[in-house]
Design an enzyme around this catalytic site. Structure first.
Site: not given
Length: 884
Positions: A32, A102, A111, A113, A346, A462, A569, A625, A752, A771, A773-776, A838, A858
């Site tokens: 502001k 202000r 809104g 603050m 703004r 899952h 999968r 896979r 993974e 590749s 496997g960042t979940n595991d 992946c 990728y």
């Protein structure tokens, strides 16, 4: 713990006049203040004033809420300059200078603050204001507003205490509008206000203007830490350490009569992006009236009829500011006795559709470049354009909250089993599948449902992963819902829901809503495709693939612009009712010949699926896979189901139950799965490889360019991959000889397991691609079960133990180190090794940016996240190689 750094106050300038700054100083002056300075520099009519910096706020908060030593003297000096400029004195009894106070953070927080208007009024100065303006009603109206705001913001009193007094006054005089109350009425209201202050605080309302100013500035700094501001920052990922500036500005009054007014307006429609002034105004009012809903404002277009010259001037200024800032502007203005003043500009907050349309239109108008348009789009906002949403403004009864596992809104009847979901869907009924948690056996019911709710599980459970892949709304881990499949009830507190009751899901916000809510279907405009095409054009090297297991998912991903499949999968293919029997026969077989006989029944099904996927991805790579989950997931667990299976296979109940029990694992995610399973049962890997290769060869025979890539999961030792690579290569060669063909087939692995990152240089010798496997990888590195972590991760994040849920946003500090090490080691032996991701992080913008800076080839994500990833990938590329 104090998160605000200690400041060296000896050399800082704490206060800047609007004549000193410009729009480049948002970090110091707040958005502001920086824009008020910029408008002043542009010659826009802005009431004069000054800004107390964000650095002052941080110093104040770091120093036990004490102002820095020289700061107050700077404020008083600038107040003197303001007095000189306007020819009025602060606290003068005849013609007092009044100011507004202000907040203004570096990043807009509308809104969140606090604001105080008409500061400087007291029992004496209000009389001087009445005489100098010859408008007693205006003076006392302004005073009561000041008492209300100051009491709420500075003294911490509830606003309703004061609103009740005004409501009672209007009722007793049979009036409906505040503007109908007279000066005498406001005098009586003020006396009651002052009594409330004394009763609630034990002190009289402060009368010293200088003390009022000091307390107001202090209160605005403190408002940086009010609950709504903290919540807003958390939702919008804004740092708590930025602090807020305070803007002190000479008051101009929109409540001086019929030639005065106030309003807010956007230079374009914030819902659609249409290039037309959009906003509201009120005659004889102050700014708070427009947003408070006390009076009904008029459309901004009506200002042309009421004050035509002011309207034309405002329209010219609005156009000038939009052209100058090269973005849609959100403006606040006041008209004081026929003179226009701008109080704020703004960049306007807008809907996802308006964001997209405005960016495209501004390119076509020559205001911005394609690069700027792509960089302006919020990747996550595109997600909202792909899914139904709950209609805005409707009343809803949220009965439970969980994790926003898959976006969009869904309405349907509650069902508790996958079979029932499928049965009702076949009759044309819309259903919501409500489960404690889902398993691969529920796939058919999930597909048939409008949306899914689970009381357990996290963002990579899952239910979450499959729902995102299908584009179905999902709320996971709604732990307050007690589900009884036996009684067919879901209980939340005193509310008991039965099968067939109506339920609405908001998967974007994680809300479970009682009853039926109106939803709005997404409308994809030509601009949607245009921005994505620009993104691809501007990002030539960093690509986006998809995670897809079916021809339908593959086709949808191609429609959204995926350039291949990064994860197919294969386990989901086995749960079809025509295939599960053969799969179970294979698992229960005692000898290799028996297993091979059962697998031979599965091969045609697998091959058919792969032909469909290769066809949908004609000319693009498909990473398949091999079987990953443990075998027990494919077997029934209930006694009646075990008996039915035993009868179907001609085996005794005890024999089948014993086999099911023997496959049970205490920790299946770390058990007999992935490459371990294929080493124990190499015939499984052989069958899957043959199905992939036969499908690819038959596609080539039809002129379809299949590009298979075979991925071995869960490798943690070099010997695992070297053994399976040799086996896979043998099958590939067999199929090539049978079909008299030869083409490139890559064999790689999913990284993974933390150990795989540590020995990536050794594993890379046997891999054509990695590749991640960042979940595991996240699960194993943190030691969190991704199916159970939903019970505590939300509180971990909200309480500050973690900055984000690591299953949603890649943990760059920890997991990121493992990935960086894995990439460096692998490419030290194979510089051109193809690398991708992946896991679910492949569709999250900050995680995509991390992958880009690790030189990934990728990212891969669920089909409905592909547009988000395409924009995020292009933004990462442009920020590094060509933002201007």
């Amino acid at each position: 713990m104090n998160s605000f750094a200690k400041h060296n106050s000896s050399h800082l300038q704490y206060v800047y006049s609007f004549l000193e700054g410009d729009s480049s100083q948002k970090a110091l002056l707040g958005g502001k203040g920086a824009n008020l300075a910029e408008m002043t520099r542009l010659g826009i009519p802005v009431p004069p004033g000054f800004t107390v910096t964000t650095e002052t706020c941080n110093a104040f908060l770091a120093n036990d809420k004490k102002f820095p030593d020289t700061m107050w003297n700077e404020v008083l000096k600038h107040m003197k300059e303001l007095e000189k400029k306007l020819g009025k004195q602060f606290g003068d009894l005849k013609d007092p200078l009044l100011v507004s106070v202000r907040s203004g953070a570096a990043i807009s927080m509308p809104g969140m603050m606090d604001t105080i208007l008409n500061l400087g009024l007291n029992d004496q100065t209000v009389q001087g204001l009445a005489k100098s303006t010859q408008n007693e009603r205006f003076a006392y109206d302004s005073y009561r507003r000041f008492i209300q705001m100051f009491s709420n913001v500075v003294l911490g009193l509830e606003g309703k205490l004061f609103e009740e007094v005004i409501s009672h006054m209007k009722k007793s005089h049979k009036k409906t509008e505040d503007t109908e109350l007279t000066a005498d009425d406001w005098k009586k209201v003020i006396e009651q206000f002052k009594k409330i202050v004394e009763t609630e605080t034990g002190s009289t309302f402060p009368q010293d203007p200088e003390k009022q100013l000091e307390r107001a500035i202090r209160a605005v700094f403190e408002s940086w830490l009010n609950p709504r501001a903290i919540t807003y920052r958390k939702i919008n990922h804004i740092s708590d350490t930025l602090g807020t500036a305070v803007n002190v500005q000479a008051m101009v009054f929109g409540n001086k009569g019929e030639k005065s007014g106030t309003g807010v307006a956007f230079t374009r429609n914030p819902s659609t992006g249409e290039k037309k002034l959009f906003g509201e105004f009120l005659i004889n009012a102050q700014g708070e009236d427009v947003v408070a809903g006390i009076r009904t404002p008029q459309d901004i277009s009506e200002l042309q009829k009421v004050m035509p010259e002011i309207f034309l001037q405002f329209r010219e200024i609005a156009e000038k500011l939009e052209n100058h800032f090269r973005d849609m502007q959100d403006l606040e203005f006041t008209i004081e006795q026929g003179k226009l003043f701008l109080l704020q500009t703004r960049n306007g907050k807008r809907s996802a559709a308006a964001d997209l349309n405005t960016a495209i239109d501004m390119v076509e108008e020559g205001l911005i470049s394609k690069k700027e348009a792509v960089l302006r789009i919020s990747p996550n906002s595109l997600d909202k354009l792909l899914h139904p949403q709950i209609a805005p403004g409707i009343k809803k009864q949220v009965i439970a909250k969980g994790l926003p596992a898959s976006p969009g809104a869904a309405v349907g009847k509650i069902v508790f089993t996958a079979d029932h979901a499928e049965a009702l869907a076949k009759k044309g009924e819309k259903v919501i599948l409500v489960r404690h948690e889902t398993s691969p056996e529920d796939i058919h019911g999930m597909f048939a449902s409008e949306g899914i709710v689970t009381s357990c599980g996290g963002m990579t459970s899952h239910a979450a992963v499959v729902a995102r892949g299908m584009g179905k709304p999902c709320v996971a881990g709604a732990s307050k819902i007690a589900i009884s499949e036996k009684d067919k009830t879901a209980t939340v507190g005193n509310i008991v829901l039965h099968e067939g009751d109506a339920l609405t899901l908001d998967g974007s916000n994680g809300e479970v809503i009682l009853g039926t809510c109106e939803t709005r279907q997404p409308e994809l405009s030509g601009n949607f495709k245009k921005i994505l095409d620009w993104a691809d054009e501007l990002c030539p090297t960093f690509k986006v693939r998809t995670n897809a297991d079916t021809p339908a998912d593959s086709a949808k991903a191609r429609e959204f612009g995926a350039v291949g499949i990064g994860l197919c999968r294969t386990e989901h293919m086995f749960f079809d009712e025509n295939r599960i029997a053969a799969m179970r026969e294979m698992i229960l077989s005692q000898t290799e010949p028996q297993r091979e006989k059962a697998l031979a029944k599965l091969l045609p099904y697998q091959k058919k699926d792969f032909i469909g996927i290769f066809t949908a991805m004609d000319g693009f790579p498909v990473t398949v896979r091999l079987l990953d989950p443990p075998l027990h997931e494919f077997l029934p667990q209930k006694e009646e189901d075990i008996r039915a299976l035993a009868k179907e296979l001609g085996l005794s109940f005890e024999e089948v139950r014993h086999h099911v029990t023997s496959l049970h694992e205490s920790n299946p995610m770390l058990g007999h799965r992935g490459c371990r399973l294929m080493i124990t049962y190499p015939e499984v890997a052989k069958m899957q490889t043959r199905a992939i290769m036969e499908a690819a060869c038959e596609c080539h025979q039809k002129g379809i360019k299949a590009i298979p890539e075979i991925m071995v999961p869960l490798v943690g030792a070099t010997t695992e991959l070297s053994f399976l690579r040799k086996l896979i290569e043998g099958v590939i060669q067999e199929v090539f000889e049978e079909y008299k063909m030869n083409f490139s087939v890559l064999i790689g692995t999913m990284i993974e397991i933390p150990r795989a990152c540590l020995i990536a240089d050794k594993i890379a010798k046997y891999a054509d691609f990695f590749s991640f496997g960042t979940n595991d990888l996240t699960q194993m590195t943190f030691g969190y079960s991704r199916d159970d972590a939903g019970k505590f991760l939300p509180s971990y994040v909200s309480d500050g133990f973690l900055p984000h849920d690591p299953f949603q946003v890649l943990d760059q500090e920890g997991i990121g180190q493992l990935i960086t090490l894995g990439v460096e080691k692998a490419r030290s032996v194979k510089p051109d090794l193809k690398i991708g991701i992946c896991g679910e992080h492949g569709g999250e913008p900050s995680s995509i940016d991390f992958c880009f800076h690790q030189d990934f080839n990728y990212v891969s994500c669920s089909p409905f996240r592909v547009p988000v990833a395409r924009i995020a990938a292009a933004q990462s590329y442009l920020k590094k190689w060509g933002e201007k």
